[in-house]
Scaffold this motif. Structure first.
Motif, PDB file in Angstrom:
ATOM      1  N   PHE A  62       0.843  -1.198   0.000  1.00 47.42           N
ATOM      2  CA  PHE A  62       0.000   0.000   0.000  1.00 47.42           C
ATOM      3  C   PHE A  62       0.875   1.243   0.000  1.00 47.42           C
ATOM      4  CE2 PHE A  62      -2.300  -3.459   1.843  1.00 47.42           C
ATOM      5  CZ  PHE A  62      -3.611  -3.319   1.391  1.00 47.42           C
ATOM      6  N   ILE A  76      -7.196  -2.120   3.277  1.00 46.49           N
ATOM      7  CA  ILE A  76      -6.625  -3.333   3.891  1.00 46.49           C
ATOM      8  C   ILE A  76      -7.739  -4.361   4.090  1.00 46.49           C
ATOM      9  CG2 ILE A  76      -5.660  -4.277   6.031  1.00 46.49           C
ATOM     10  CD1 ILE A  76      -4.038  -1.656   6.291  1.00 46.49           C
ATOM     11  N   VAL A  98      -8.743  -5.967   0.867  1.00 46.01           N
ATOM     12  CA  VAL A  98      -7.750  -6.939   0.418  1.00 46.01           C
ATOM     13  C   VAL A  98      -7.857  -8.232   1.224  1.00 46.01           C
ATOM     14  CG1 VAL A  98      -5.257  -7.338   0.653  1.00 46.01           C
ATOM     15  CG2 VAL A  98      -6.093  -5.370  -0.658  1.00 46.01           C
ATOM     16  N   LYS A  99      -8.050  -8.075   2.526  1.00 47.26           N
ATOM     17  CA  LYS A  99      -8.170  -9.264   3.384  1.00 47.26           C
ATOM     18  C   LYS A  99      -9.413 -10.078   3.000  1.00 47.26           C
ATOM     19  CE  LYS A  99      -7.181  -8.961   7.930  1.00 47.26           C
ATOM     20  NZ  LYS A  99      -5.870  -9.511   8.333  1.00 47.26           N
ATOM     21  N   PRO A 128      -2.217  -8.415   3.269  1.00 51.12           N
ATOM     22  CA  PRO A 128      -1.642  -7.056   3.306  1.00 51.12           C
ATOM     23  C   PRO A 128      -0.311  -7.093   4.045  1.00 51.12           C
ATOM     24  CG  PRO A 128      -3.484  -7.238   4.851  1.00 51.12           C
ATOM     25  CD  PRO A 128      -3.333  -8.589   4.221  1.00 51.12           C
ATOM     26  N   MET A 186       1.520  -5.354   9.994  1.00 51.95           N
ATOM     27  CA  MET A 186       2.136  -5.072   8.689  1.00 51.95           C
ATOM     28  C   MET A 186       3.442  -4.288   8.865  1.00 51.95           C
ATOM     29  SD  MET A 186      -1.296  -3.823   6.693  1.00 51.95           S
ATOM     30  CE  MET A 186      -0.520  -3.531   5.096  1.00 51.95           C
TER      31      MET A 186
END
Lengths: 482, 482
Positions: free
Chosen positions: A172, A215, A218-219, A225, A255
Motif C-alpha cells: 500500500f 486493507i 484486500v483481506k 496485506p 504489517m
C-alpha cells in the motif's frame, strides 16, 4: 599530473562561474544538434587515441553543453546545488577508487558508513541508534530494499522457494508517492496490480481511513496485506503522510511500515521541522537520501532498518571468494553480503566529510533556510495576480505548486474545458523558453485531474530571496503574452 | 577554492606515492583500533562544525589508513589500478553533479551513454549495433536486469500480476558463476531453489550436456526453464563457458541466453582474445563491466540487450513529474524510465573519456598486456617447487589459481585429511601477513571441495613482470616457515 592540474583549472573555473548569476544555467541544444557535433565537439569514439590536449578540450565542451545544477537559479530537481566540501569528498573518493564490500579494502569507509548510519538511526529515534542499514545507489533501490526485507520478515521462505511460497501479497502506498514503490512491486514479483494506491487529502497526505478500508478489502479477497509505505515529503506536493496514524493501522494488522523520506529525510535534522516526521520511530524501515535536501553530491541514499541482522538474512549468499570466514580481522565488518549489489561504490565519504565540516547544526541551518525561502515564495505569490495555488496552506516541505495564468486566460471560465486545455500548455511553453534563454529551470507536471503546474523546490544552499524574485519575474516575462 | 586546491595537492601527492613501489599497499589496522581513533583521527560525527584545516587533516588520514587499490602490487580484486584519465573523468562528473534520468539535465552524458552502448553492442556483434542497454550501479544489478527482462519477454503479465501469473520459472547458471544470479533469483521472487547450478569441467566451464539434462529434468517436473546465464570470465577460475553450445540449447528450448561478461567483457576489445566470446552475438543480453578488466574507476557496468525497447517495456512506470511528454525536445532521449532506479549516477563520462584518450587500440593493448602477465606468472610457477596449480592449462583470463605448499607440508600425503586441513590454513595466514606487512595483496578462497588457494588476477595497467616476481618471492618469504 600536469594534465590533472590543468583539468582542475577547468573545473574550478567552472565552479566559479556556476555561482555567478550572470552565467547561464544552460546552453540548450537539441539532441540532433549535439550529435552532429557542435563546433568540433565530436561525441563519437574511435579506434585511435586522442591527444591529451584534445581531451582537455572535450572536457571543456562537456561542461559547456551541460546543465549547471549548482547554479543558484537551478530549481529543476530535488537534488540541486554544489557543496564544495561534498565535491572534495567525491574527488577523494574517486582517487581512493575502492569498493565497500569488505573491510579488507575499504577499512575507513566501512567504519564511516557504520557510524553515520548509527547517527541517522539515532535521529530517527530508534533506541541507542540500534538497527541496520546500508547506503544504496538511490532512493528507488532503497525503497526496493524495504519491500524485500518486509517480505523476508513475514515470509522468509520466499528467498529460497519464490513467491509461490507466500499468499498473494499486497503493498500500500499513496497515489502521490514516488513511482519506485510500484517499480519495486513489479520487479520483485508482486505485480504492480498488487500495489494499492491510497487516496489523499487535498494536500496530498494519505487518508488513514482509506488505508484501513483498503486493507480490509484486500483481506476479504483472501490476499495478505504486507507493507505500507508512508511518504515523508512527496515528490510533487512535498506532503508528509500522518505516520502515527498509519503506524497504528500497521500494528493493528501486523504489517511492515516503511517511511520513504528520500526527499523529506533532511528535516529530521531540524528542530523546527522534524515534528513532520512524528511517529517515524515506529517505522520498520526508512529511506533517507542525503543527496536531495541535504545537498550531498549524487549518489547518496540510505536504507535504515530497525531490526538488526535482517538485511543480511534477506540478502546474504555467502560468496566464498569475498567473505572468507578465516580472515585475520573481525569479519562482521564485511558488510557486502547485506547488499543486493556485489561491488558497491563509496557513497559515504562525501557525506561524512560534509557532516564533519558543517556539524549537525550546519545541516539544520541549511534545511531551515530552504524552508524559509519556500515560505517566502508562497507568501509572495499566493495572492498575487496571475497565480493560483494548486493546494492551499503553508508548504510542509519546500515544494510550492502553482499555476501561472497569463492575462489572455484570466477572463475565461476556470471550469471550462477551453481554460483547462490552454492552461495545460502554459507551463511547458514557459519551461521551454526558460531553457532556451538559459536563465533558470523549474519543474512542471500534471497530477491526477490537475493540468500542468509548476513545482518549485528549494534545496540549493546558494539560492537567495533575490533568486526567488527572479524566478517570479522570469515566469511573468516569458508567460505574459501566451 | 583555496581549500579545493589544497585538497588537490593532497590527492596528487597520494597518486604519486601510489605508483611508487616503495610505498606500502596498506597500513593495516583492526576495526577497533581505527574506531578508538588513530593519532587523533576521529571518525565520530558531532553537532558542531570542524575547521577547514581539520577537514584537510581528516582527508589525509582517510587516505593514510585506506588501501591503495591503484598500487602496482595490489592484486586483490578484479577492479584494480588508477587510470589518470578515468580519474579526471570522475572529477569532472562530480563537478557536473547531475543525473542521468532525463536529457533535460544531462544532455551530453545521455548522448555519450547512447553512443558508447552502441559501440559496445557492435563489439558484441549485434547487427549495426542495434539493441538496447543502460549503465547500472554494478554487475550484480546488471545481471538482475537480465533476469527481469527475460521474465518480461516470456511472461509480460508478471509485471502487473506478479509471479503467480507464470508457471514455476527456473534459471540456470554455472556452479562457478557469480553469486549475483542467485541473489537476483531470490530478490525477484523466483526463489534461490529455482536457480539450478550447472556442473563444470575441471577448468570451471559449464558442461552443455549437463545443462540439457537439467532442463529436461525441470520440464519433466512441470516447471518452465526460462533463462541460462553463461559466464564469460568466471570470478575465481576466469573460465569462459562455451557460448555457442549453450546458445544451441537455448534455441532448442526457447530460452533466454544471458552472458555475464562482467569480468571478461574487456576481452571483446582484443583481437587476440575475443574468440573466447565466440557465439556472444547469439545472446539476448550481456553484462560487461568496464570498471573491471578495462581499468575504468568504480562504478561502471553495462547491461546490453539485443531487443530494442524491451528494457522500457519491462520497467517503465511513466512518472509524470519527470517524463513529461510535452517537452520541447525529442523525449525518446529521456531514458530514465528504462531503469529500476530513478536518480542515476553519471557513470558514462569517465569511460567515454578513457575511450577517447586510449582509443579502442589502447584498451586492446591493456588487455593483451594483462593476459601476457598472467601467462608469465603461470609459466613461472606451474613447475616451480612448492606450487600446485588448481587446474591445468593456460589461463583463459588473467586468473591464475594455485596453492603454495610450505616445505613443512611437502612430505605429507596429498590426499590425507591432515594435509588438506593444514593447506587450508596456509593462504589465509600468508594473506594476513601480507596485509600486516603491507607489501602486496592477493585474494584466496576455497572452491567446492578444494581447500583455500590463491586467486591471482591482473587488471592493473601499472603492473610489470617485476611485480609478479615480487609476489612470488613474497609468498615464499612469508609462507616458507609455516
Amino acid at each position: 599530473m600536469q594534465f590533472l592540474l590543468e583539468l582542475v583549472g577547468i573545473l574550478t573555473n567552472y565552479v566559479r562561474k556556476t555561482f555567478d548569476r550572470s552565467t547561464k544555467v544552460l546552453d540548450f541544444h537539441h539532441p540532433h544538434q549535439l550529435l552532429e557535433g557542435m563546433e568540433g565537439f565530436n561525441l563519437e569514439l574511435s579506434d585511435q587515441p586522442e591527444s591529451l590536449e584534445q581531451i582537455l578540450v572535450d572536457c571543456r565542451d562537456t561542461l559547456k553543453y551541460g546543465v549547471r545544477t549548482g547554479h543558484p537559479r537551478f530549481f529543476n530537481q530535488l537534488s540541486t546545488g554544489l557543496d564544495i566540501i561534498g565535491l572534495a569528498g567525491e574527488w577523494l573518493t574517486s582517487t581512493a577508487n575502492t569498493n565497500m564490500f569488505t573491510y579488507e579494502i575499504a577499512p575507513v569507509f566501512v567504519l564511516m558508513e557504520q557510524l553515520t548510519l548509527k547517527k541517522m538511526r539515532e535521529m530517527i529515534g530508534w533506541p541507542s541508534g540500534e538497527g541496520d542499514g546500508i547506503f544504496s545507489p538511490g532512493g528507488a533501490i532503497s525503497n526496493m530494499y524495504s519491500v524485500m526485507i518486509a517480505r523476508y520478515k513475514y515470509f522468509p521462505e520466499v528467498k529460497t522457494k519464490g513467491m509461490s511460497a507466500a499468499p498473494r501479497l499486497v503493498l500500500f502506498t499513496s497515489e502521490h508517492s514516488h513511482y519506485s514503490i510500484k517499480k519495486a512491486g513489479a520487479a520483485l514479483g508482486f505485480g504492480s496490480e498488487n500495489v494499492v494506491l491510497l487516496s489523499t487529502d487535498e494536500r496530498g497526505r494519505v487518508i488513514p481511513a482509506d488505508l484501513e478500508a483498503k486493507i480490509l478489502d484486500v483481506k476479504q479477497k483472501g490476499y495478505h496485506p504486507l507493507f505500507v509505505n508512508a511518504t515523508a515529503g512527496s515528490t510533487v506536493y512535498g506532503a508528509f503522510d500522518p505516520i502515527n496514524e498509519i503506524a497504528d493501522i500497521c500494528e493493528k494488522y501486523d504489517m511492515w511500515l516503511h517511511v520513504d523520506g528520500a526527499w523529506g529525510g533532511g528535516l529530521l535534522m531540524s528542530r523546527k521541522h522534524r515534528h513532520k516526521f512524528s511517529g517515524v520511530e515506529r517505522a520498520n524501515s526508512v529511506t533517507w537520501n542525503p543527496h536531495k535536501m541535504m545537498g550531498v553530491p549524487l549518489q547518496c541514499s540510505a536504507i535504515l532498518v530497525r531490526e538488526k541482522g535482517i538485511l543480511a538474512g534477506c540478502n546474504s549468499m555467502c560468496a566464498g571468494y569475498l567473505f572468507q570466514p578465516d580472515k585475520q580481522y573481525d569479519v562482521s565488518y564485511d558488510t557486502g553480503d547485506k547488499a543486493i549489489q556485489c561491488g558497491r561504490h563509496v557513497d559515504i565519504f562525501k557525506f561524512w566529510l560534509m557532516w564533519k565540516a558543517k556539524g549537525t547544526i550546519g545541516f539544520e541551518q541549511h534545511i531551515d533556510k530552504c524552508l524559509d525561502l519556500s515560505q517566502y515564495l508562497y507568501d509572495k505569490i499566493r495572492n498575487r495576480q496571475g497565480y493560483e495555488m494548486v493546494f492551499q496552506g503553508v508548504p510542509q516541505h519546500t515544494n510550492v505548486c502553482f499555476w501561472y495564468i497569463p492575462p489572455s486566460l484570466r477572463g475565461l471560465e476556470h471550469n471550462s474545458e477551453e481554460y483547462r486545455e490552454k492552461l495545460h500548455k502554459v507551463a511547458p511553453k514557459i519551461k521551454a523558453m526558460m531553457m532556451e534563454s538559459g536563465t533558470t529551470m523549474v519543474g512542471y507536471q500534471p497530477q491526477g485531474q490537475k493540468v500542468n503546474f509548476f513545482r518549485m523546490v528549494v534545496s540549493n544552499p546558494a539560492a537567495l530571496q533575490s533568486d526567488i524574485d527572479f524566478l517570479i519575474d522570469e515566469i511573468e516575462r516569458l508567460g505574459h503574452d501566451l
